[in-house]
Scaffold this motif. Structure first.
Motif, PDB file in Angstrom:
ATOM      1  N   UNK A   1      31.174   7.770  92.829  1.00 37.46           N
ATOM      2  CA  UNK A   1      30.706   8.535  91.668  1.00 37.46           C
ATOM      3  C   UNK A   1      29.580   7.809  90.951  1.00 37.46           C
ATOM      4  N   UNK A   2      29.760   6.493  90.777  1.00 34.35           N
ATOM      5  CA  UNK A   2      28.732   5.711  90.082  1.00 34.35           C
ATOM      6  C   UNK A   2      27.420   5.761  90.861  1.00 34.35           C
ATOM      7  N   UNK A   3      27.522   5.698  92.194  1.00 32.62           N
ATOM      8  CA  UNK A   3      26.312   5.754  93.019  1.00 32.62           C
ATOM      9  C   UNK A   3      25.631   7.115  92.899  1.00 32.62           C
ATOM     10  N   UNK A   4      26.444   8.172  92.942  1.00 30.25           N
ATOM     11  CA  UNK A   4      25.879   9.527  92.798  1.00 30.25           C
ATOM     12  C   UNK A   4      25.110   9.654  91.498  1.00 30.25           C
ATOM     13  N   UNK A   5      25.725   9.163  90.430  1.00 30.79           N
ATOM     14  CA  UNK A   5      25.097   9.236  89.112  1.00 30.79           C
ATOM     15  C   UNK A   5      23.769   8.466  89.115  1.00 30.79           C
ATOM     16  N   UNK A   6      23.797   7.280  89.722  1.00 35.03           N
ATOM     17  CA  UNK A   6      22.571   6.466  89.777  1.00 35.03           C
ATOM     18  C   UNK A   6      21.484   7.187  90.570  1.00 35.03           C
ATOM     19  N   UNK A   7      21.870   7.891  91.633  1.00 38.80           N
ATOM     20  CA  UNK A   7      20.898   8.630  92.449  1.00 38.80           C
ATOM     21  C   UNK A   7      20.253   9.743  91.638  1.00 38.80           C
TER      22      UNK A   7
ATOM     23  N   UNK B   1      17.971  -0.985  95.678  1.00 36.97           N
ATOM     24  CA  UNK B   1      19.424  -1.193  95.692  1.00 36.97           C
ATOM     25  C   UNK B   1      19.889  -1.833  94.384  1.00 36.97           C
ATOM     26  N   UNK B   2      19.150  -2.850  93.923  1.00 36.61           N
ATOM     27  CA  UNK B   2      19.529  -3.527  92.679  1.00 36.61           C
ATOM     28  C   UNK B   2      19.472  -2.559  91.500  1.00 36.61           C
ATOM     29  N   UNK B   3      18.443  -1.717  91.492  1.00 35.54           N
ATOM     30  CA  UNK B   3      18.293  -0.717  90.422  1.00 35.54           C
ATOM     31  C   UNK B   3      19.502   0.212  90.414  1.00 35.54           C
ATOM     32  N   UNK B   4      19.864   0.700  91.595  1.00 31.86           N
ATOM     33  CA  UNK B   4      20.966   1.662  91.695  1.00 31.86           C
ATOM     34  C   UNK B   4      22.301   1.035  91.288  1.00 31.86           C
ATOM     35  N   UNK B   5      22.487  -0.227  91.658  1.00 29.62           N
ATOM     36  CA  UNK B   5      23.742  -0.910  91.316  1.00 29.62           C
ATOM     37  C   UNK B   5      23.850  -1.047  89.796  1.00 29.62           C
ATOM     38  N   UNK B   6      22.755  -1.501  89.199  1.00 31.39           N
ATOM     39  CA  UNK B   6      22.758  -1.722  87.752  1.00 31.39           C
ATOM     40  C   UNK B   6      22.962  -0.409  87.002  1.00 31.39           C
ATOM     41  N   UNK B   7      22.184   0.600  87.381  1.00 32.49           N
ATOM     42  CA  UNK B   7      22.266   1.883  86.691  1.00 32.49           C
ATOM     43  C   UNK B   7      23.618   2.544  86.947  1.00 32.49           C
ATOM     44  N   UNK B   8      24.101   2.437  88.168  1.00 37.39           N
ATOM     45  CA  UNK B   8      25.397   3.030  88.503  1.00 37.39           C
ATOM     46  C   UNK B   8      26.519   2.388  87.698  1.00 37.39           C
ATOM     47  N   UNK B   9      26.437   1.089  87.560  1.00 35.53           N
ATOM     48  CA  UNK B   9      27.468   0.371  86.818  1.00 35.53           C
ATOM     49  C   UNK B   9      27.418   0.735  85.338  1.00 35.53           C
TER      50      UNK B   9
END
Lengths: 121, 417
Positions: free
Chosen positions: B34-40, B57-65
């Motif tokens: 879910x967090x990844x979907x939101x970041x996407x 990848x780093x951007x998506x991890x940070x934003x997803x978190x």
């Protein structure tokens, strides 16, 4: 002056391209290389296999052979063009035209020595 | 490429790394997804405006978190975080995060994610389905198509798999060397299974089958980039490339199987063969032979022959002998018998496979190969019996049709005689 245009990209991303996307990128670049070839300004062009196929020879006590590419970076050198350009500005413009719409980076390096070689002929 | 095509490729390639880091953080597959979907979603909004981040990848991890934390806070009715558009620059945080990602941790994160998908508690079909969903990001609909089941059945299969994973409680500590090696072997086996699902053509549309093979190759390369010095992972990647290179020549216009020796070798993907051979050569330098390397070497011998009669059968025979010691199985012996028939004739080969009859009595290829040897020896009646049994055991219409052509030939020969 002869310039090398070195193409750097993230291999993870490249391997997510479909065959069609890959073909489209090459077709787009071919527009530029065809023109350079017609003008007698195109040198050797190479596309390298993925870095997973690479080994690196390093100096240790004896010469060490290590699996993988030399630099462990996100963007890897994946291929290059050698082109003849009158000025650096010209080389930059050519690289920009080739790279248009792509996400990788192209490094431009003037050549110090050029031997066309005989391999593959 | 257009912006959208580029972003799509970037999201796809960042997916395994991003989800595996989010999984370590949340310790829950659904939450990580879910967090990844939101970041996407946020990436699709932000990247065209602000340009691509240096490390997607780093951007998506940070934003997803952050998005997930934000969500938790909202649920608790506490002070909301500022919206994404107001955070002008993620750069500092991104650089910091990227530094931490570059450590060896990300390798274990990714391995854990892949390993979770092929956990020994899961049956093989669930393993592949889960990997395609979580790691590759295929939709449930696409996976259902590939396995010829309904969407709801596939949804159920994936949900069940996730529940079992949660119950299995895979540890989140950094694995030790032995555990890491075991995980690596399990992941390699899952990737090979995924490839065979696409390659064996047991159903589904050709288009989807091809994408399963390509996905397996992508995962193998990903694994090899993480474990650069593992000869078996080189062997696995080479094996997939060398087998996949033959795809354009494997079926004729009617969809019938074309045997290796009848294939138009001009149709084979030369660049994949070259890469596969390079990897085999590199792997063998390690002098730690393993089943994937040997199978890749065998595929490499076939791929190196410009014409079928230039095949180095004695090399293939020797490689199968090595494989028999590494991974003894009647199927390996059956394959070796084909090489023996080329080297020493059908009688020797037939004698070699006779003891396998009890173990391979339900195996289509056993009777196909037996029938072919008998036919070469002129024992037409016995050959016909073998081919009839092969047809009864065929999994696909293409397999049955292939054997039927042998029977037709026998029929014609006997009429001519």
């Amino acid at each position: 002056m002869l310039y090398a245009i070195l193409c750097y990209h993230d291999e993870d991303e490249l391997s997510a391209w479909s065959k069609e996307e890959d073909d489209a990128v090459l077709a787009k670049r071919a527009v530029v290389t065809r023109r350079l070839a017609a003008e007698g300004r195109l040198g050797p062009v190479a596309r390298l296999m993925p870095t997973t196929a690479a080994v690196t020879v390093r100096s240790g006590g004896e010469q060490l052979v290590i699996d993988g590419p030399f630099a462990e970076t996100k963007e890897q050198l994946l291929g290059f063009y050698i082109i003849e350009c009158a000025t650096l500005e010209d080389a930059i413009a050519t690289a920009q035209e080739m790279r248009r719409g792509e996400s990788g980076a192209f490094e431009i390096r003037p050549l110090r020595l050029f031997e066309p070689g005989t391999a593959g002929t | 490429m257009t912006d959208i095509a580029w972003i799509d490729a970037a999201l796809k390639s960042a997916r395994p790394q991003a989800i595996s880091a989010l999984l370590r953080y949340f310790r829950d597959l659904d939450q990580a997804e879910e967090a990844f979907q939101e970041a996407c979603l946020r990436a699709l909004k932000n990247w065209p405006l602000n340009g691509p981040p240096r490390d997607p990848a780093a951007w998506l991890i940070l934003v997803g978190r952050n998005a997930a934390l934000d969500d938790v806070r909202r649920r608790k009715h506490s002070e909301p975080l500022p919206p994404e558009e107001v955070i002008s620059d993620l750069d500092d945080a991104e650089a910091d995060l990227a530094d931490r990602l570059d450590s060896s941790r990300y390798r274990d994160d990714m391995l854990r994610l892949l390993f979770i998908c092929c956990h020994p508690d899961l049956p093989a079909t669930q393993q592949i389905a889960l990997a395609l969903r979580i790691v590759s990001g295929l939709s449930v609909k696409e996976i259902a198509h590939a396995f010829l089941v309904s969407e709801s059945a596939m949804e159920q299969r994936i949900t069940r798999a996730k529940r079992r994973i949660a119950e299995a409680q895979v540890p989140y500590e950094t694995p030790g060397a032995i555990e890491r090696a075991e995980r690596l072997a399990a992941v390699a086996a899952m990737i090979y299974l995924l490839f065979n699902e696409g390659y064996s053509a047991s159903g589904g549309t050709a288009h989807i089958r091809i994408s399963l093979c390509e996905e397996a190759i992508r995962l193998a390369r990903l694994l090899l980039r993480m474990f650069t010095a593992e000869p078996e992972i080189m062997g696995l990647t080479a094996l997939l490339l060398l087998q996949y290179a033959r795809t354009p020549a494997r079926l004729d216009a009617d969809g019938d199987i074309v045997l290796l020796e009848d294939q138009d070798r001009g149709l084979w993907h030369r660049d994949m063969i070259a890469e596969g051979l390079a990897l085999v050569e590199k792997a063998l330098r390690h002098r730690r032979a393993g089943p994937y390397q040997v199978q890749a070497a065998i595929a490499g011998v076939h791929a190196s022959a410009a014409r079928p009669d230039e095949t180095d059968w004695s090399e293939i025979d020797q490689l199968y002998a090595v494989l028999e010691t590494l991974q003894p199985s009647p199927v390996v012996t059956l394959n070796r018998a084909v090489a023996v028939s080329k080297l020493h004739g059908p009688a020797a080969a037939l004698a070699m496979i006779e003891p396998l009859a009890a173990q391979l009595g339900g195996y289509f290829h056993f009777f196909g190969v037996q029938g072919a040897f008998l036919m070469q020896l002129g024992r037409t009646d016995a050959a016909r019996v073998a081919f009839d049994r092969a047809i009864a055991l065929a999994h696909t219409p293409a397999e049955a049709a292939h054997i039927r052509r042998h029977l037709d030939r026998l029929m014609k020969d006997s009429q001519a005689a």
